[in-house]
Motif scaffolding. Sequence first.
Motif, short mmCIF file in Angstrom:
data_model
loop_
_atom_site.label_atom_id
_atom_site.label_comp_id
_atom_site.label_asym_id
_atom_site.label_seq_id
_atom_site.Cartn_x
_atom_site.Cartn_y
_atom_site.Cartn_z
N LEU A 1 0.82 -1.20 0.00
CA LEU A 1 0.00 0.00 0.00
C LEU A 1 0.86 1.26 0.00
CD1 LEU A 1 -2.86 -1.01 2.47
CD2 LEU A 1 -2.85 -1.06 -0.03
N ALA A 2 2.03 1.20 0.64
CA ALA A 2 2.94 2.35 0.62
C ALA A 2 3.45 2.59 -0.80
CB ALA A 2 4.10 2.11 1.57
N VAL A 3 3.77 1.50 -1.51
CA VAL A 3 4.18 1.63 -2.91
C VAL A 3 3.04 2.20 -3.75
CG1 VAL A 3 4.94 0.36 -4.96
CG2 VAL A 3 5.84 -0.24 -2.69
N THR A 4 1.83 1.72 -3.48
CA THR A 4 0.66 2.23 -4.19
C THR A 4 0.49 3.72 -3.97
OG1 THR A 4 -0.47 0.10 -4.03
CG2 THR A 4 -1.84 2.04 -4.43
N ARG A 5 0.60 4.15 -2.71
CA ARG A 5 0.44 5.57 -2.40
C ARG A 5 1.50 6.43 -3.08
NH1 ARG A 5 0.10 4.91 2.49
NH2 ARG A 5 2.27 5.28 3.14
N ALA A 6 2.74 5.96 -3.10
CA ALA A 6 3.81 6.72 -3.74
C ALA A 6 3.58 6.84 -5.25
CB ALA A 6 5.15 6.04 -3.46
N THR A 7 3.14 5.76 -5.87
CA THR A 7 2.88 5.79 -7.31
C THR A 7 1.72 6.71 -7.65
OG1 THR A 7 3.70 3.53 -7.55
CG2 THR A 7 2.32 4.38 -9.32
N GLY B 1 2.10 -3.56 -5.20
CA GLY B 1 1.83 -2.14 -5.01
C GLY B 1 1.64 -1.41 -6.33
N GLU B 2 2.52 -1.69 -7.30
CA GLU B 2 2.37 -1.04 -8.61
C GLU B 2 1.08 -1.47 -9.29
OE1 GLU B 2 3.98 1.29 -9.80
OE2 GLU B 2 6.01 1.30 -8.97
N THR B 3 0.74 -2.74 -9.18
CA THR B 3 -0.48 -3.24 -9.82
C THR B 3 -1.72 -2.58 -9.23
OG1 THR B 3 0.58 -5.37 -10.26
CG2 THR B 3 -1.82 -5.30 -10.36
N ALA C 1 -1.85 0.33 -7.75
CA ALA C 1 -1.86 1.74 -8.14
C ALA C 1 -2.39 1.92 -9.55
CB ALA C 1 -0.44 2.31 -8.03
N TYR C 2 -1.94 1.09 -10.48
CA TYR C 2 -2.39 1.24 -11.86
C TYR C 2 -3.86 0.84 -12.00
CZ TYR C 2 2.04 2.59 -13.82
OH TYR C 2 3.17 3.29 -14.15
N PHE C 3 -4.31 -0.10 -11.21
CA PHE C 3 -5.73 -0.44 -11.23
C PHE C 3 -6.58 0.73 -10.72
CE2 PHE C 3 -9.35 -2.02 -8.66
CZ PHE C 3 -10.16 -2.44 -9.71
N LEU C 4 -6.15 1.37 -9.66
CA LEU C 4 -6.90 2.51 -9.13
C LEU C 4 -6.92 3.67 -10.11
CD1 LEU C 4 -5.80 2.49 -5.37
CD2 LEU C 4 -7.97 1.69 -6.35
N LEU C 5 -5.80 3.89 -10.81
CA LEU C 5 -5.76 4.96 -11.81
C LEU C 5 -6.71 4.66 -12.98
CD1 LEU C 5 -1.93 5.72 -11.91
CD2 LEU C 5 -3.73 7.23 -11.05
N ALA C 6 -6.70 3.40 -13.45
CA ALA C 6 -7.62 3.03 -14.53
C ALA C 6 -9.06 3.15 -14.08
CB ALA C 6 -7.32 1.61 -14.99
N LEU C 7 -9.33 2.74 -12.85
CA LEU C 7 -10.69 2.85 -12.33
C LEU C 7 -11.10 4.30 -12.16
CD1 LEU C 7 -12.96 0.94 -11.44
CD2 LEU C 7 -12.09 1.12 -9.11
N LEU C 8 -10.18 5.15 -11.71
CA LEU C 8 -10.47 6.57 -11.55
C LEU C 8 -10.79 7.22 -12.88
CD1 LEU C 8 -10.57 9.19 -9.90
CD2 LEU C 8 -8.09 9.38 -10.20
N GLN C 9 -10.00 6.93 -13.91
CA GLN C 9 -10.29 7.50 -15.23
C GLN C 9 -11.63 7.01 -15.76
OE1 GLN C 9 -7.74 6.35 -18.45
NE2 GLN C 9 -8.14 8.24 -19.58
N SER C 10 -11.93 5.74 -15.54
CA SER C 10 -13.22 5.20 -16.00
C SER C 10 -14.38 5.91 -15.31
CB SER C 10 -13.28 3.70 -15.72
OG SER C 10 -12.26 3.01 -16.39
N LEU C 11 -14.27 6.10 -14.01
CA LEU C 11 -15.35 6.75 -13.27
C LEU C 11 -15.49 8.21 -13.68
CD1 LEU C 11 -14.79 5.23 -9.71
CD2 LEU C 11 -16.52 4.61 -11.40
N LEU C 12 -14.38 8.87 -14.00
CA LEU C 12 -14.46 10.25 -14.47
C LEU C 12 -15.21 10.33 -15.80
CD1 LEU C 12 -10.89 11.66 -13.65
CD2 LEU C 12 -13.08 12.39 -12.65
N ILE C 13 -14.89 9.42 -16.73
CA ILE C 13 -15.57 9.42 -18.03
C ILE C 13 -17.04 9.08 -17.86
CG2 ILE C 13 -15.68 8.27 -20.26
CD1 ILE C 13 -12.66 7.96 -20.17
N VAL C 14 -17.35 8.12 -16.99
CA VAL C 14 -18.75 7.77 -16.75
C VAL C 14 -19.50 8.95 -16.14
CG1 VAL C 14 -20.28 6.33 -15.35
CG2 VAL C 14 -18.35 5.29 -16.54
#
Length: 391
Positions: free
Chosen positions: A4-10, A240-242, A244-257
């Motif tokens: 989670l620390a790696v996720t937060r940093a990314t 952690g990297e995985t 982070a990238y999943f949350l970014l993809a999900l965030l972009q999807s929710l923004l477009i929706v």
Amino acid sequence: MTALAVTRATLTRVLRDRTALFFMVLLPVAIIVVIGVTVRGFDQFRVGLVSDPRSGPVARELATDLTKAPGLRTRAYADAGAARTALRRAELDAVIVVPARLDEDVRAGRSATVRVLVEPSGSAGHAAVSSVSAVVADHAARLQAARFATDQAGGTFDGNLAAARRAERASSPIAVRAETVNGQSDYLPLGYSYSTPTMLVLFVFINALAGGAAIVQTRRTGVYARALAAPVSARMLVAGETIAYFLLALLQSLLIVGIGALAFDVAWGDPLAAGVLVTVWALVGTGAGVLAGAVFRTPEQVHSVGPALGIGLGMLGGCMWPLALVPGWLRATGHAVPQAWAVDAWTTLLSRNGDLWAIMRDLVVLTGFAVVLLTCASLALRRRLTTRPAV
């Protein structure tokens, strides 16, 4: 906790990158607007309306009815010459000329003719005549009712016309609805309901691929190597990297929706099915992005190959045009990439009122893509991190 620390940093690094935010938010919205405006209105006819601004209330009412007609996109012209020029240039499907003496003829009980000009070789123009005729017929029915009342019961024509309008609004019109039994649409709805889901599929995947450059850069700068010198395992870094990238993809999807629903009035269909589809597609994009970060050697390679690959797969998978329009062999080839299955699922939700069960096959296939990509990405990145030097 280390993952989670790696996720937060990314996440912190990416969200502070203005270029990344541009590609995540502004560019998809701009493309959605452009494509939505381009493809909307294919079910409407472009007509020019020529009407004398000094005309009476009857002519003005007819012009208003034509402007508000759902099957017509009208554009007013000051004179018939300019409208004819636009018709010859194929800027219009038809030109409607409202008679200048319409009010005078109607009040005198004389017939009046509304001319509709079309190109002889234009099929759209001849089809537009039917839509125009329907609007003119409705308008003429009110005028005939007012004329009949004036002749039979007396009173003024304007007063009887106003009574005819009130009676028309108070009555319950008979609606005619055409429906194909057991019919299914193979196309997304036109307008923003077409561009928004397809751009969600396209840009979530492209941005995930391009985001792999950050993983490559982190490898090259030795950040991972220093992290592995601490009590941090390669498995934690990959996890952690995985995430982070999943949350970014999900965030972009929710923004477009969210932008599609609030700004462009896009109906996303069954909420549960749409939510599951967005989540699964975010996992597909995550696997592709992390895999790109593990396979490529330089960020420049990711930036040059990733977007081109994403666009190519998007074209093959139906993000640019419906696969129902292409030959069968190309349609089958398109379903070798995950974009085709995602677009099929959105078509089922938006055009066929499908639910979670209706898109279950598409979700299973997309889940398979996600599992394969995430597995390959995890193994490849872990191998990169545990092989010295960690680059």
